[in-house]
Write an enzyme that holds these catalytic residues in place. Structure first.
Site, short mmCIF file in Angstrom:
data_model
loop_
_atom_site.label_atom_id
_atom_site.label_comp_id
_atom_site.label_asym_id
_atom_site.label_seq_id
_atom_site.Cartn_x
_atom_site.Cartn_y
_atom_site.Cartn_z
N HIS A 1 0.83 -1.21 0.00
CA HIS A 1 0.00 0.00 0.00
C HIS A 1 0.87 1.26 0.00
O HIS A 1 0.42 2.31 0.47
CB HIS A 1 -0.93 0.05 1.23
N SER B 1 16.28 20.45 -16.35
CA SER B 1 15.14 21.31 -16.62
C SER B 1 15.64 22.57 -17.30
O SER B 1 16.74 23.05 -17.03
CB SER B 1 14.47 21.68 -15.30
N LYS C 1 17.44 20.35 -11.02
CA LYS C 1 16.63 19.14 -11.21
C LYS C 1 17.44 17.99 -11.82
O LYS C 1 18.25 18.20 -12.70
CB LYS C 1 15.45 19.45 -12.17
N GLU D 1 10.13 7.69 -16.51
CA GLU D 1 8.80 8.24 -16.78
C GLU D 1 8.32 7.89 -18.19
O GLU D 1 7.16 7.56 -18.41
CB GLU D 1 8.80 9.76 -16.64
#
Lengths: 462, 462, 462, 462
Positions: A153, A274, A280, A287
């Protein structure tokens, strides 16, 4: 546009129709398979006496020359690859070329080409699966003792080790390899010589071409052979499952590499920045793989919905079975490679992971198990453990702080022996059941994985 | 609502949350598998000394009694079947019941139950596939000589026979049987004893429970065992493919039974009427199967999209893997039965089918093949045939009208031998290539199918 | 099974066919709509003189009685709700009941019922959207100043506030409300009186029934009216988008409530425990909503794939459009309610969120922006900022540590003014562009949201 | 590969990662929108004083030059179109180019570009819908009196006319136009100036750029603006519905052009032949549109599954929202054009259609309606009609053969007036209810359609 038909037609198709119907760009991906199938076909035509040895030789030489020239020399103002090859052949060897299409149709031809292409490209995918498995096994071996939280979970459940987590990703790959091999076996039957839908009166020999092209056998019904696309769906299913399993790994890597977890630093090779936030380090490829899993899913949907309710016999709808299949093969191959690169470059932060499992109550199960071993019914032990946890939280303490006195006070019936696995290290070490993270169990799992890795292919499920 | 947890909680979940999270209605479908798995678990707990023989015996007797009582006696105000069984057990045997859940978690328990349920129900599906195959083979045998049009693009392409068409539906079923058996093999590994995600420190023996429950082996990683749902997707894929193949048969039956085709009259058993148009005989069940194929497709989408990007370890999302799987199993079993009923009751209109293949130019390929056999390059023969067809159409004639004089006039280079298969009967008889409709070829195909039918299961692809 | 047809049939459908074809269980959900449509129909039949006033009155009274009795009195051994109501009516009022079905067919009747049901239930969904929006607005108002990290790629990007994050979830809901209202408008046309597919020779008045039932107008083509299911897909699309937006909120709540983030403690009301790990607080309902989003997606797929390639005119396939639509409506209503409960019970950990944004370099953009404001081309400022960040990391420092001397040393061309927004608080305060988190901007956004909330329905997009 | 970031990185991404992540090929489709958005941005930067008028002028001129040069001059060894344009700009105007990216991020930039592209291309689609509607209306007008069978369940139900059938396809297109306009309205809000996720401290004016680019208003939350992709799903949904409606038309054209129906001959322009069966006239483009409807469905699935559970803030997954959207726009535009071509070239076989409706009992409803008008309860009339039909079939007769004597004999209670609409022509003429095929009703429907056609856009639903 040059076409292989047209005898009864007075005017041509519109330019929009031509563009809409053309498949040459997709087909060029299997130009070699198309030639190979034609070579096998022409060998058979000669052996069965339908063509003379001389005619066959001439056609074969022409086809070989086309292969040597490469796809650049093939015409593009054609409907499909079959037309392109036959047109070029006619340029090279003249009228004999017009005998190549004897005893076959584009319906069986394209089905043959596509199956061959699938097989050839599956080999790359299977190789890439092995490579990722090898990376996993070698990384797991390095991190058998590095503690980390195990989650259910999305919550800390029980402590595990990094090696244990890593090896858990080995088995889905093994299943995917096994699945793909079965899909390959099921699709490895030859449609060639089925002609349009119902064979031919010419004395062709489908077993000859089937054998030469490496198929197991010809498909027993010519109508089924030209109608069936279930093997495409098998391929798309297996490839989608590969992506789903990779997406789960990628989701974890994305989480683990985030600021909050901080478990791993991904390498520059697989990280992007970025344009506006220079600090970043984005797990873009994790992704992209996660996102493109949806593509792989949608490819299956595309073909499944396309095939639903289609009468037997070739229908033009099925022309569009190839782009999703080819795209899915390429996507999976790339994604497997990227995952291998990602794992290979991971800089694991063992200290941060270890810190995360302390004080998180994730050894509560060990307390309950300890009570159960001492004869307290498990369901009751579970309830008592809950009471202990609540009390500790109220006192601002953790399970590591629990000593026999406190335990005695909180749960008089609990024996001191129940305390023995409350440190995460001890908890992990104690869980030696088959498939667990304990030192012996994980070693056994690692050896099991190494053995499967050494085997040729994926003969074994697990 | 009674729950198996709650120690640390001060207030209960909201009634909406209870309703939203409850799975008891679905779970009741596998109440027997849940009990079977508990029995195996308790046997193991005794053999490994975790429970005494007496405790185990008591629990086993209680479980047997629950089985005899049937699901009606199980409480419904519970989260899930595990809670229901354990609650009932406690009512029957008292506190010893609280020892049942030792060394396992609901995470491995539900995964075990679902796999067992899948296997048990797959057997029905496999039986139903065989039954439909048997119906096909016996019907095909009756109609080997009944001419009918063969279609591509929904257009008359070449004459075939009804038996030939029917047998073409045998092979997809064979592949589906093979696929399902492979899916069964791949899913037949035991998660039991994996506990929540990482095994247990109790000295359980997962091989014992695996063997008793008929699994091939325990899954080597407890984390993988509780995370994996790819076997559900395998099942849903195979079941969707079954539906897709049935939808194709149903689409054809719907077409063939329509006024325009008139090839078949479906029996009253599988036909419905209209509330306003009393003359209607609607192929509703063919339509429903066709439509529900979309359901089977959507079930796969549901679980695929659910699993995408899910981290390892049990996540509550996966609770919802069972309703689509169970629904798909039932849908496929029913649909196979209905198709068998439909085929068994078909009243084929042989004369109408035969009439449909005359005068439709569907033996044009035979003319081209005839020229090709006489040495005219096929591509040229194809073009010349086109010229002949065009001329005949202009003269209001058909290919059956073509005699050697007309052929001589239209295509001087064509030999009279090219005319020999222009009657549909002759065309079919001549197409004796492997997998074709010619008398010898179709007999061979029929025997092949009969042999596969006799084999136990679906060991062979084709 | 009782049926409304059968005149020409000699034997009945098989029991399997009966079960497979029955829709009564689903239909009972719209039993009230079926009665309402029949009442309107009978009013019209009287006004147009097709029935006498007395007959109509008798039928109406019978229908009213059925409504009062409730669905329990309706027979279940019937195909569908229309048969159930008509059968019960005949029991109550005798032969006059047989006049009810004059001038209509089940094809237009079921299409009418389903549209009415959709409308009625959409109202609940729209209410629930407003309620969740209200919760968001009121929570956002409480947390306008609570700092938290803003993420891109799952990585800290720039500091924002909790109120800012919360309000970002307001706008998707507004769009969903707008969308659903448009879907309602598009579906609000009446099929009633279209009969089977092509109207009737009876002098019915479709405008009368359309008006009485609250539709905008009758659908201009009876064939289109009985064929169209695109409004079902519109509904399923909008409902799936609702779920997708909720799934994004739920994914964030699941992450934020995890150990690593620790931003929020979910209330006991919407949290569950573990049967083996008593310390667990699982965000099960966030997970279930996330998982069931896949269901909502699959419902759209089901109907889309079902409708593809279906000829006009009623086809039995479309019987199965209702279960996914009804299930999706219920799922979205429940999920909206659960999200409202979840948000209402959130115990936000402001200190943990604030701590998370310090030292994370997430004000690097402010440094670059500061340089840009001082005339350094942004792209260059970006590069220079990267250089600063790298240097600070090497020195073990953070951006908050950066002073003008260090800046001068690292980037001589950078002015001291570039330092002014490097504290997260300052960074947030400074970002006052429209739609940003700065105090004025967020207040403006909040007021905007409050205004939309007060408006009836969702007349405005944003 | 040239990138817009990289300050803190020591080594570059791998070549596989570069290829996997590159979007330049897709992006080139909206190169003009990217430039337009940059021009608006730079205008705003000047008006707000962030750039000097001179700087802005210089950048604008550079962008104009890039537009004039065309996409060929843009570099391809870049990640994306933004990098390509900025790189080229730097080549053309030097360092001032580096000021362009002030106050924005690629996150808001790409969202802006994609919305502009969607709008621009939607206009073509809307035009094409109008064109197909115009073709339908003009064809329908020519065939208002041509009898043909109306189908339900693929069976003859009631006679209709070709014009009636054709007009039924007008309304779905109208709804699709309406839907697309609503999708356009909902997506027409500007993300520009939202920067990465939370605005900027620079004094930008988002209303200026929004207005200049033709948006309704800026999106009120910068986080929502960069996260939202629901407008992509709206677009994909509407486009999929277009395809589904076209697939239904195409399925009917494919059926109607087959040998069995023989209702229409498709023109050579939209028909293809066979490489082996020269007599074939295949409705390939109807089949391709039908098949590619599955593509359009799968595009929606792709993006829906991609967005599920994605946290707010830009995630790289969403890079892949554009290929399906762009492909779907192109597919729908082409398919609309092809359907217009197909309908325009149809050679309808009025005699064959008329012959099909005789003797098919499809006026049975008229007999029942006739009895109902004479006071026999409809349900009873229905049953009696069934009895008549059965008797006629047994006698080898049709409904057209039924005279008052036979009727009297078979159904004593039936009046002779019930016979009046049993000829198909009469049946059609009598069905004058609103939306029916009777002469007045169909004329009214035609005028209604013509009026909608004349209106600008699709302001009205129906």
């Amino acid at each position: 546009m040059r076409k292989l038909w047209g005898g009864v037609f007075q005017s041509g198709t519109s330019s929009l129709a031509d563009r809409f119907g053309q498949s040459i760009e997709t087909d060029l991906q299997f130009w070699q398979e198309d030639i190979a199938a034609s070579v096998a076909h022409v060998h058979m035509l000669a052996k069965t006496g339908i063509l003379t040895a001389g005619e066959a030789k001439k056609i074969e030489k022409g086809l070989e020359q086309i292969h040597e020239e490469g796809p650049e020399k093939l015409p593009r103002d054609v409907e499909d690859i079959h037309t392109a090859v036959e047109s070029r052949l006619a340029e090279l060897i003249g009228e004999t070329a017009l005998k190549l299409h004897t005893g076959r149709s584009r319906n069986d031809q394209v089905a043959t080409d596509a199956r061959l292409y699938f097989h050839n490209n599956l080999l790359h995918v299977l190789d890439r699966i092995k490579a990722l498995q090898a990376e996993i096994v070698s990384q797991a071996d390095l991190h058998l003792d590095d503690l980390m939280p195990g989650y259910t979970h999305g919550q800390h459940a029980q402590p595990i080790t990094l090696g244990y987590w890593m090896l858990a990703h080995f088995w889905p790959l093994q299943r995917n390899g096994w699945r793909l091999e079965k899909a390959a076996a099921l699709s490895n039957y030859s449609p060639l010589g089925s002609a349009a839908l119902a064979g031919t009166s010419l004395p062709i020999d489908r077993f000859l071409t089937s054998r030469e092209l490496g198929f197991s056998a010809p498909i027993p019904s010519a109508l089924d052979a030209t109608s069936d696309r279930s093997w495409v769906l098998d391929g798309l299913h297996c490839l989608a499952l590969c992506m789903i399993d990779l997406s789960r790994l990628c989701q974890e890597l994305a989480l683990f590499s985030g600021h909050e977890y901080g478990f791993v630093k991904l390498s520059d090779e697989v990280t992007t920045g970025s344009s506006i936030m220079p600090q970043k380090r984005n797990p873009d490829f994790a992704e992209l793989i996660r996102g493109r899993t949806s593509q792989a899913i949608s490819y299956w949907v595309n073909v499944a919905s396309m095939m639903k309710g289609l009468p037997l016999g070739y229908n033009r709808d099925t022309q569009d079975d190839k782009p999703p299949l080819f795209a899915s093969l390429e996507l999976v191959e790339d994604s497997l490679n990227l995952c291998t690169q990602m794992l290979a470059g991971c800089d694991w932060q063992a200290e941060k992971m270890k810190a995360a499992v302390h004080g998180d109550f994730s050894t509560a199960t060990d307390l309950a198990d300890g009570m159960a071993m001492a004869g307290i019914p498990f369901r009751k032990a579970h309830e008592l453990t809950g009471r202990v946890v609540k009390a500790l939280i109220n006192e601002g303490k953790t399970l590591e702080d629990l000593d026999s006195e406190s335990l005695q006070r909180l749960v008089p019936e609990a024996p001191a022996s129940a305390l023995k696995n409350l440190l995460p290290e001890d908890s992990v070490k104690a869980r030696e059941s088959y498939g667990g993270p304990g030192p012996k169990a994980i070693k056994e799992q690692l050896i099991h994985a190494q053995q499967l890795l050494k085997m040729a292919g994926f003969a074994q499920v697990l």
